[in-house]
Design a protein around this motif. Structure first.
Motif, mmCIF file in Angstrom:
data_model
loop_
_atom_site.group_PDB
_atom_site.id
_atom_site.type_symbol
_atom_site.label_atom_id
_atom_site.label_comp_id
_atom_site.label_asym_id
_atom_site.label_seq_id
_atom_site.Cartn_x
_atom_site.Cartn_y
_atom_site.Cartn_z
ATOM 1 N N TYR A 193 -23.977 -48.489 -25.921
ATOM 2 C CA TYR A 193 -22.017 -49.120 -26.166
ATOM 3 C C TYR A 193 -21.815 -50.496 -25.590
ATOM 4 N N ARG B 109 -20.679 -54.815 -25.249
ATOM 5 C CA ARG B 109 -19.477 -54.932 -25.207
ATOM 6 C C ARG B 109 -19.957 -56.611 -24.266
ATOM 7 N N SER B 110 -18.536 -57.820 -25.816
ATOM 8 C CA SER B 110 -18.799 -58.997 -25.099
ATOM 9 C C SER B 110 -18.344 -59.914 -24.773
ATOM 10 N N ASP B 111 -18.123 -61.278 -24.554
ATOM 11 C CA ASP B 111 -17.311 -61.492 -23.492
ATOM 12 C C ASP B 111 -17.644 -63.301 -24.149
ATOM 13 N N ASN C 39 -17.123 -49.845 -18.613
ATOM 14 C CA ASN C 39 -15.660 -50.553 -18.863
ATOM 15 C C ASN C 39 -16.260 -51.038 -17.632
ATOM 16 N N TYR D 287 -16.976 -55.120 -17.519
ATOM 17 C CA TYR D 287 -16.202 -55.130 -18.612
ATOM 18 C C TYR D 287 -14.773 -55.636 -17.669
ATOM 19 N N ALA E 79 -13.919 -62.886 -27.706
ATOM 20 C CA ALA E 79 -15.366 -61.381 -28.430
ATOM 21 C C ALA E 79 -15.624 -62.162 -29.215
ATOM 22 N N ASP F 16 -15.775 -53.544 -30.923
ATOM 23 C CA ASP F 16 -15.937 -53.514 -29.602
ATOM 24 C C ASP F 16 -14.775 -52.799 -30.523
ATOM 25 N N LEU G 5 -11.309 -52.257 -27.397
ATOM 26 C CA LEU G 5 -11.289 -53.389 -27.160
ATOM 27 C C LEU G 5 -9.820 -53.403 -28.074
ATOM 28 N N TRP H 47 -8.352 -57.349 -29.738
ATOM 29 C CA TRP H 47 -9.568 -57.252 -30.076
ATOM 30 C C TRP H 47 -9.229 -58.842 -31.362
#
Ligand SMILES: Cc1cc2nc3c(=O)[nH]c(=O)nc-3n(C[C@H](O)[C@H](O)[C@H](O)COP(=O)(O)OP(=O)(O)OC[C@H]3O[C@@H](n4cnc5c(N)ncnc54)[C@H](O)[C@@H]3O)c2cc1C
Length: 514
Positions: free
Chosen positions: A367, A369-371, A453, A456, A467, A473, A476, A479
Motif C-alpha cells: 500500500y 501513497r503519493s504526494d 497512514n 502520510y 497526489a 489511492d 485518499l 482525490w
C-alpha cells in the motif's frame, strides 16, 4: 452503474472458504462455477470475439483475474482478451445492453486493482503493434504494450528515445492516460506531454481519434484524466527523441547523514537544468539480505545527465561535500538504452516479464501513497521523515519501506506547461514523493498499512495536497482535487459528453456532470 468495490485478498479467501462454491462466489458477484456461460448470454458474446473470453470456472480464470497488487482481489464475471478494435466494440456493446460495469485493462498495475470490475474486463494486451513514423518523429503504439516492449521496440530496435516508466510490466494503457513520470521527465515533461494522438473506442461503440485538431476536448481529458474513464484506448501516437549517451550516477550515504542529504537534495535537485533528466533521492529501510539480523537503513541519490562530465561534477559538488560512503562516487557514461532499461522485475526464461521485485520470488502486497511538494520541507519535517523511515515495520518476507523522491522544479519541462493545458495539472512541484511499502505476509498487513497512514498524516502540514493519479489511492478522500485540481469540473463535463451513462465506472472514476 455500480462502482467497483475492491476486496482485500484475505476477504476473498474468507468468502471463498466460508461456503461451498456457488454461495461464496455469489457474494463476490460472480456466477457459480460451471454455470457462468449458460446463466448469461456470454456464450453469444464469445462467438463474436476474435479473442478469448474467460469466466469463473475456467481453468485459466485465476491467472486471468490476478492483479499485480497481492493485497487486492476483484472477481470479474467475465474477462475478454480482445484481439482487435472490433472485439473492444463487441465487449462495450454487450456491457451497454446489460448495464454491466466495464473496466479497461492493460498492464494490471493499478495500485487499487481498478482494471478489474465485478462486471466485464476489456483486456487490450494483445493490441501491441508498434509503428514508426520517421518523417514526423513519432511512433504509434498499441495500448497493450508495456514498458518492456516499448523500450525494446522503440529504444533498442528503433534507436530512438521515448519517455517510459521503470517497471517492465506496467502497461501503457494506464501509464499514458494517468500522466507518466519517467527517467526523462525533467527534460521532456510527463509522458502525456509527448502524446500527439489517442485512438479510442468510446462507450457508445464508436472508434475515434483524439488529437489537438480532432475532438480536442476528449484529447484534453485523455491526457491525464486517468485510465478507465472516457473509453478504451487502443493506441497512442507518441513523440520520440534522440537517444544519446548519458551519464548515470549514484551516491550512497550512511544513515547518520540522512537529514542533511534530504535538506541539500531538496535545495539543489529542483534547481538543476533540464539536462539533469532525473534526480531521485531514496530513504529506505530494508530487511537483511540473509533474512535474519538487523534491518538496514539506506540513503541513495541517483540520476541521469545529458551533458558533459565536468558539468555534472560541478552540479553534484554540494552533494559530494556531505560525504558519501564511497569516493569517488559512481559516474558512468552509458548508452541511452542501458540508462533507461526497465528494471525492478524479473525477465522470465521464456522472454516474458513478471513483476517480481529484484531478488524476490513473487510479487509483494503493498500500500503506497503519493504526494507532490511545492515548498521545501523544513528541518522539523525532515526529522519526521527520517524517524518514520526508521519505524517501517516490514515483517517476515518483506521487501522495503521508505520514500522515493523525484525532483522536478522550475527549470524542468514538467513545470513549463500550464496546469489547464490538459487534464494532467501537477505543474508547480519541487518534487514528487511515493511512500514505499512492500511487505511479505498477510499478518504484516495491518502494521504496514498503519505505518504508511501515520507517515502520510505526519506529512500533511508540508505537502501541497496534490497526489499522482497513477499512484491511485482508495484511502485518499480528497482525490478529486488532489488528482485533478481545478480541472475536475471540465473532466466531468467531458465525461457527460462521452459516457453519460457512466458505463466505465470505478470508485475513484470521473463521474458525468454539467
Ligand atoms: C511496480 C510499479 C511501477 C510503476 N512505475 C511507474 C513509473 O515509473 N512511472 C509512472 O508514472 N507510474 C508508475 N507506476 C504507476 C502506473 O503508471 C499505474 O499503476 C498505471 O495505472 C498502470 O497502468 P497499467 O495499464 O499497468 O494498469 P491497469 O491496472 O491495467 O490499468 C490502470 C488504470 O487504467 C485503466 N486502463 C488500462 N488500460 C486502459 C485502456 N487501454 N484504455 C482506458 N483505460 C485503461 C484501467 O481501467 C485502470 O483504471 C508504477 C506502478 C507499479 C505497480
Amino acid at each position: 452503474m455500480i462502482a467497483q468495490a475492491a476486496r482485500t485478498r484475505r476477504e476473498v479467501l474468507q468468502l471463498a472458504g466460508a461456503a461451498a462454491g456457488g454461495a461464496a462466489l455469489a457474494q463476490l458477484g460472480v456466477p457459480a462455477i460451471g454455470t457462468a456461460r449458460s446463466a448469461t448470454t456470454l456464450a453469444a458474446l464469445e462467438r463474436k470475439l476474435g479473442g478469448v473470453l474467460t469466466v469463473p470456472g475456467d481453468l485459466s480464470y485465476g491467472a486471468a483475474a490476478a492483479l499485480w497488487n497481492q493485497r487486492l482481489s476483484v472477481a470479474p464475471r467475465a474477462i475478454a482478451f480482445c484481439q482487435s478494435v472490433s472485439d473492444v466494440q463487441q465487449v462495450l456493446a454487450f456491457a451497454r445492453g446489460r448495464g454491466w460495469p466495464v473496466a479497461a485493462r492493460s498492464g494490471r498495475h493499478s495500485f487499487e486493482g481498478y482494471c478489474n470490475t465485478t462486471g466485464i474486463v476489456c483486456d487490450v494486451t494483445a493490441l501491441n503493434d508498434v509503428r514508426f513514423d520517421r518523417t514526423h518523429g513519432t511512433v504509434k503504439v498499441g495500448a497493450g504494450n508495456n514498458v518492456q516492449s516499448l523500450w525494446q521496440s522503440v529504444v533498442v530496435d528503433g534507436g530512438r528515445g521515448i519517455q517510459n516508466g521503470t517497471c517492465p510490466t506496467v502497461g501503457l494503457g494506464g501509464l499514458v492516460l494517468g500522466g507518466g513520470l519517467t527517467g526523462t521527465s525533467r527534460k521532456y515533461g510527463a509522458l502525456v506531454d509527448d502524446v500527439v494522438a489517442v485512438s479510442v473506442v468510446l462507450p457508445d461503440g464508436r472508434y475515434v481519434q483524439a488529437s489537438a485538431s480532432r475532438r480536442p476536448e476528449l484529447f484534453w481529458a485523455l491526457r491525464g484524466g486517468g485510465g478507465g474513464n472516457f473509453g478504451v484506448a487502443t493506441s497512442f501516437t507518441i513523440r520520440t527523441h534522440g537517444a544519446p549517451l548519458v551519464y548515470d550516477f549514484e551516491i550512497s550515504y550512511s544513515w547518520s547523514k540522512a537529514a542533511e542529504v534530504y535538506a541539500q537534495w531538496q535545495a539543489l535537485a529542483p534547481t538543476m537544468p533540464r539536462e539533469m533528466t532525473a534526480c531521485t533521492l531514496r530513504l529506505s529501510r530494508v530487511p537483511p539480505p540473509s533474512g535474519s539480523g538487523a534491518y538496514e537503513l539506506k540513503v541513495v541519490i541517483g540520476g541521469h545527465w545529458m551533458g558533459t562530465k565536468a558539468e555534472l561534477e560541478d552540479l553534484l559538488e554540494p552533494l559530494v561535500a556531505i560525504g558519501p560512503e564511497k569516493l569517488p562516487i559512481t559516474i558512468i557514461r552509458i548508452p541511452y538504452a542501458s540508462a533507461h532499461r526497465p528494471s525492478g522485475c524479473e525477465l522470465e526464461p521464456n522472454g516474458s516479464t513478471s513483476c517480481h521485485l529484484a531478488g524476490s520470488s513473487g510479487d509483494y502486497p503493498n500500500y503506497q501513497r503519493s504526494d507532490f511538494f511545492t515548498e521545501p520541507v523544513p528541518a522539523a519535517g525532515i526529522a519526521e521523515i527520517v524517524s518514520q523511515v526508521e519505524q517501517w515495520p516490514g515483517g517476515p518476507g518483506s521487501y522495503e519501506g521508505g520514500v522515493q523522491l523525484e525532483a522536478f522544479g522550475a527549470p524542468s519541462k514538467m513545470n513549463a506547461v500550464a496546469p489547464d493545458a490538459m487534464a494532467w495539472m501537477h505543474r508547480d512541484s519541487l518534487y514528487h514523493t511515493v511512500y514505499l511499502n512492500f511487505w511479505g505476509q498477510p499478518e504484516s498487513e495491518a502494521a504496514n498499512v498503519e505505518w504508511v497512514n501515520s507517515f502520510y498524516a505526519a506529512m500533511r502540514p508540508y505537502s501541497s495536497g496534490q497526489a499522482y493519479q497513477n499512484y491511485i489511492d482508495a484511502g485518499l478522500t480528497s482525490w478529486r482535487s488532489a488528482y485533478y485540481g481545478a480541472n475536475w469540473k471540465r473532466l466531468q463535463r467531458i465525461k457527460r459528453a462521452y459516457d453519460p451513462e457512466n458505463l466505465l465506472a470505478f470508485k475513484q472514476g470521473v463521474t458525468p456532470s454539467r
